[in-house]
Design an enzyme around this catalytic site. Sequence first.
Site, PDB file in Angstrom:
ATOM      1  N   SER A 243       1.091  -1.531  -0.330  1.00 55.56           N
ATOM      2  CA  SER A 243      -0.181  -0.286   0.173  1.00 55.56           C
ATOM      3  C   SER A 243       0.334   1.470   0.542  1.00 55.56           C
ATOM      4  O   SER A 243       2.286   1.295   0.508  1.00 55.56           O
ATOM      5  CB  SER A 243      -0.956   0.054   1.206  1.00 55.56           C
ATOM      6  OG  SER A 243      -2.059  -0.848   1.437  1.00 55.56           O
ATOM      7  N   SER A 281      -2.436  -3.624  -2.826  1.00 55.64           N
ATOM      8  CA  SER A 281      -1.838  -2.850  -2.278  1.00 55.64           C
ATOM      9  C   SER A 281      -2.949  -1.247  -2.656  1.00 55.64           C
ATOM     10  O   SER A 281      -4.180  -1.472  -3.363  1.00 55.64           O
ATOM     11  CB  SER A 281      -0.591  -2.295  -3.503  1.00 55.64           C
ATOM     12  OG  SER A 281      -0.155  -0.776  -3.352  1.00 55.64           O
ATOM     13  N   ASP A 283      -3.866   2.468  -2.560  1.00 53.38           N
ATOM     14  CA  ASP A 283      -3.328   3.411  -2.293  1.00 53.38           C
ATOM     15  C   ASP A 283      -4.780   4.364  -2.649  1.00 53.38           C
ATOM     16  O   ASP A 283      -5.449   4.479  -3.571  1.00 53.38           O
ATOM     17  CB  ASP A 283      -3.346   3.329  -4.343  1.00 53.38           C
ATOM     18  CG  ASP A 283      -1.868   1.872  -4.739  1.00 53.38           C
ATOM     19  OD1 ASP A 283      -1.577   1.551  -3.540  1.00 53.38           O
ATOM     20  OD2 ASP A 283      -1.679   1.785  -5.242  1.00 53.38           O
TER      21      ASP A 283
END
Length: 365
Positions: A243, A281, A283
């Site tokens: 992330s 991830s 984001d």
Amino acid sequence: MTLTTPSGKPRIRSLGVDLPGRPGPYNAITDVAGVSVGYTTLVSGDSVRTGVTAILPRPHETVAHPCAAGWYSLNGNGEMTGTTWLTESGALSLPVMITNTHAVGPCHRGVIDWVAENKPDGAHAWLLPVVAETWDGYLNDIYAPAVQPEHAKAAIEAAASGPVEEGSVGGGTGMNCYGFKGGSGTASRVVSYGPHEYAVGAFVQANFGSRQELTVNGNPVGAHLADDNPLEDWVVAQAGAGSVIVVLATDAPLLPGQCTALARRIPLGLTRTGTSGSHFSGDIFLAFSTANEGALTSGFSHGPGEFENLRFVPWGHMDSFYEAVVHAVEEAVLNALCANETMVGREGHRTPNLPRERLVELLRG
């Protein structure tokens, strides 16, 4: 412009890397007047490698005064609290906290406690703090209750303007980026608008990307640095997982929708460092403007017939601000990578630092 952090860690420009755009004096989010950054870093024993970062949009004494703000999610496998109210009101009026995935709750409580104790006039009837996270479970025992509300309060109290420490500090302590030690990074750009000059600052908690993706100043170097990569050999996580949180600040007068537009440009800066955006991830990005102080108050004190006013850059002149976002975000990630050393954490897990001398050789190519 500072080439090292306050503790003497190297930043990417100290390696001779010439990046586009004109940085501010600190080349940090704190080039936006009034913005400050504070850390609580927790490193103890073999398994605690974590912490808390606090970003204050305004000085401590006026921290409850709203800023125009917007946010954007490139991939939602993560958390940033308070975003529904940001969407509804377009206003940010509390410190922004960044920590690890399982410490969102204690930091949320810590912000509430700090405001209630120190700025009761800003508490009113409710508080909806913005707390964001990335996952540090490779190096840190993320299930341990290491982060407590008092650590969030301490980070807020420690927030200061001027040069900003980077690397394995605050919420970025246990984070990895492109298979190297990552964490906290920052950069800024100066934008000219007629006779005015404004700062656009970026702060990243970088915990994303797989090694082969890494790109530095347009050079795909990751494949040449593929050795010594224990994180991607770890079967529990997929390459590229982790992330990234990015917070943008500017003193340019902007509408909330224009702040959202800035946040939507953040992925373009991340992509310049190589990432294609992993499914694992989270984001998530926030942008705010410190201009127009006194507006967007959204309180109960206004009587019928009263108005608030916002001054803003015309939409047709936003391109130079978008460009500043892209360049500042790229450099902030590279600073987070550069200002680091190898770290060993829980169960002996090890993350190597970016080999700076080898990188310089590759870039000279």
